[in-house]
Design a protein around this motif. Structure first.
Motif, short mmCIF file in Angstrom:
data_model
loop_
_atom_site.label_atom_id
_atom_site.label_comp_id
_atom_site.label_asym_id
_atom_site.label_seq_id
_atom_site.Cartn_x
_atom_site.Cartn_y
_atom_site.Cartn_z
N THR A 83 0.62 -1.27 -0.05
CA THR A 83 0.23 0.07 0.09
C THR A 83 1.03 1.18 -0.05
O THR A 83 0.32 2.40 -0.11
CB THR A 83 -0.98 0.00 1.12
OG1 THR A 83 -0.13 0.13 2.50
CG2 THR A 83 -2.04 -1.12 1.35
N SER A 84 2.16 1.18 0.15
CA SER A 84 2.97 2.24 0.47
C SER A 84 3.08 3.35 -1.02
O SER A 84 2.76 4.35 -0.82
CB SER A 84 4.49 2.03 0.49
OG SER A 84 4.94 1.14 -0.44
N GLY A 85 2.89 2.83 -2.18
CA GLY A 85 2.70 3.38 -3.42
C GLY A 85 1.42 4.39 -3.34
O GLY A 85 1.37 5.29 -3.89
N ILE A 86 0.46 3.60 -3.08
CA ILE A 86 -0.94 4.28 -3.05
C ILE A 86 -1.21 5.30 -2.23
O ILE A 86 -1.68 6.46 -2.74
CB ILE A 86 -2.21 3.10 -2.79
CG1 ILE A 86 -1.96 2.00 -3.73
CG2 ILE A 86 -3.36 3.55 -2.74
CD1 ILE A 86 -2.89 0.66 -3.39
N PHE A 87 -0.66 5.21 -1.16
CA PHE A 87 -0.42 6.36 -0.18
C PHE A 87 0.04 7.50 -0.63
O PHE A 87 -0.17 8.69 -0.44
CB PHE A 87 -0.26 6.02 1.33
CG PHE A 87 -1.15 5.36 2.14
CD1 PHE A 87 -2.29 5.93 2.63
CD2 PHE A 87 -1.22 3.87 2.61
CE1 PHE A 87 -3.25 5.32 3.41
CE2 PHE A 87 -2.23 3.33 3.37
CZ PHE A 87 -3.27 3.76 3.77
N ASN A 88 1.55 7.31 -1.22
CA ASN A 88 2.11 8.14 -1.52
C ASN A 88 1.83 9.11 -2.75
O ASN A 88 1.99 10.13 -3.09
CB ASN A 88 3.74 7.58 -1.83
CG ASN A 88 4.87 8.57 -2.05
OD1 ASN A 88 4.75 9.60 -1.12
ND2 ASN A 88 5.92 8.28 -2.50
N LYS A 89 1.07 8.35 -3.71
CA LYS A 89 0.49 8.76 -4.83
C LYS A 89 -0.95 9.26 -4.57
O LYS A 89 -1.12 10.82 -4.92
CB LYS A 89 0.11 7.79 -5.89
CG LYS A 89 1.36 7.25 -6.47
CD LYS A 89 1.14 6.39 -7.84
CE LYS A 89 0.39 5.25 -7.40
NZ LYS A 89 0.20 4.55 -8.78
N GLN A 90 -1.83 8.78 -3.96
CA GLN A 90 -3.06 9.28 -3.66
C GLN A 90 -3.43 9.93 -2.37
O GLN A 90 -4.33 10.90 -2.27
CB GLN A 90 -4.05 8.28 -3.42
CG GLN A 90 -4.12 7.25 -5.05
CD GLN A 90 -5.07 6.19 -5.08
OE1 GLN A 90 -5.15 5.42 -5.97
NE2 GLN A 90 -5.87 6.15 -3.99
N TYR B 154 -3.54 10.36 2.06
CA TYR B 154 -4.27 9.62 3.03
C TYR B 154 -5.67 9.69 2.72
O TYR B 154 -6.32 8.96 2.68
CB TYR B 154 -4.09 10.20 4.50
CG TYR B 154 -4.92 9.86 5.46
CD1 TYR B 154 -4.73 8.48 5.91
CD2 TYR B 154 -5.78 10.77 6.08
CE1 TYR B 154 -5.55 7.96 6.90
CE2 TYR B 154 -6.42 10.34 7.36
CZ TYR B 154 -6.47 8.73 7.38
OH TYR B 154 -7.23 8.43 8.65
N ALA B 155 -6.27 10.97 2.48
CA ALA B 155 -7.69 11.42 2.31
C ALA B 155 -8.20 10.46 0.97
O ALA B 155 -9.19 10.15 0.98
CB ALA B 155 -7.80 12.85 2.18
N ALA C 220 -1.07 16.38 4.64
CA ALA C 220 -1.23 16.02 5.81
C ALA C 220 -1.76 17.34 6.69
O ALA C 220 -2.39 17.00 7.73
CB ALA C 220 -0.26 15.01 6.38
N ASP C 221 -1.13 18.43 6.34
CA ASP C 221 -1.51 19.40 7.02
C ASP C 221 -3.11 19.79 7.11
O ASP C 221 -3.46 20.28 8.18
CB ASP C 221 -0.83 20.58 6.24
CG ASP C 221 -1.16 21.99 6.95
OD1 ASP C 221 -0.70 21.79 8.21
OD2 ASP C 221 -1.39 23.10 6.37
N ASP C 222 -3.74 19.25 6.37
CA ASP C 222 -5.28 19.42 6.13
C ASP C 222 -6.12 18.10 6.59
O ASP C 222 -7.08 18.27 6.80
CB ASP C 222 -5.79 20.01 5.03
CG ASP C 222 -5.30 21.30 4.77
OD1 ASP C 222 -5.11 22.14 5.44
OD2 ASP C 222 -4.68 21.52 3.56
N THR C 223 -5.21 17.03 6.77
CA THR C 223 -5.94 15.94 6.75
C THR C 223 -5.60 14.92 7.98
O THR C 223 -6.33 14.02 8.61
CB THR C 223 -5.70 14.89 5.61
OG1 THR C 223 -4.37 14.60 5.33
CG2 THR C 223 -6.29 15.71 4.41
N SER C 224 -4.53 15.10 8.40
CA SER C 224 -3.90 14.24 9.68
C SER C 224 -2.74 14.75 10.35
O SER C 224 -1.86 14.90 9.71
CB SER C 224 -3.47 12.68 9.01
OG SER C 224 -2.79 11.97 10.08
#
Length: 215
Positions: free
Chosen positions: A30-37, A39-40, A127-131
């Protein structure tokens, strides 16, 4: 059936090993998915599709999606750090080692970055706006990088490679700002060669802080 303490210990070790193996598989998948898309932008269905595991299997190893995202960020960041250290390790001089941090991002290097690019930039912006947890992770990664560069510069100052009046903290901050800014511009414009100019500017900066009395 009777199980000895040794049998129980072996079973426990095997269970932990299997659990850790599954966790690592989930992170790497899942690392590539999170890095591309981001967290949100990453849904549970994306994780299921990437891992081919059930929701129960994923959340049996991680508390929630954020926990998976955090582990994925750590993995992506460690990959980049290993790439940088491998490049830095090719050189002996402090000037060369300092420039190596930027050269990793040069288009000619064709460095095998994690899928999606620089995790510090990707995670920090989103992440500044999501986590808040992920934002803190990205901030810690940047601070660690800054400290590493500052230490490298200070070691160079101690051996008269760099000028004694060099501000190591400001120089380290400038180098990272140039790299991350260049990465953002390259990503937005789909023009990787923009980083080549950034690397040249960083090289000029290193020359300006170099001690003219040293070769």
């Amino acid at each position: 059936m009777f199980f000895s303490n040794t049998d129980r210990y072996i079973c426990a070790v095997e269970f932990v090993a299997k659990s850790e193996s599954t966790r690592q598989y989930i992170v790497e998948s899942t690392s590539g998915i999170f890095n591309k898309q981001g967290y949100a932008g990453t849904a549970l269905s994306d994780l299921i599709e990437a891992t081919k595991l059930s929701k129960g299997s994923i959340y049996g190893n991680f508390e929630n999606k954020e926990a998976v995202a955090i582990a994925a960020f750590d993995y992506n960041l460690s990959q980049v750090q290993q790439l940088i250290q491998a490049k830095v390790g090719q050189f002996d001089g402090y000037k060369e080692k300092l420039l190596a941090h930027a050269q990793v991002y040069h288009s000619f290097e064709q460095t095998p970055f994690p899928e999606g690019g620089c995790p510090l930039m990707n995670t920090g912006v989103e992440a500044d706006d999501t986590s808040e947890v992920l934002r803190e992770k990205a901030a810690a990664g940047i601070m660690s990088w800054m400290n590493s560069l500052a230490t490298l510069i200070e070691n160079g100052m101690a051996t008269h490679v760099f000028r004694p009046d060099t501000n190591s903290s400001e120089t380290a901050t400038t180098i990272i700002a140039l790299i991350e800014g260049g990465m953002m511009m390259s990503k937005v414009t789909h023009n990787n060669s923009l980083m080549d100019g950034i690397v040249s500017v960083i090289g000029e900066l290193i020359e300006r802080i170099s001690n003219p009395n040293e070769s």
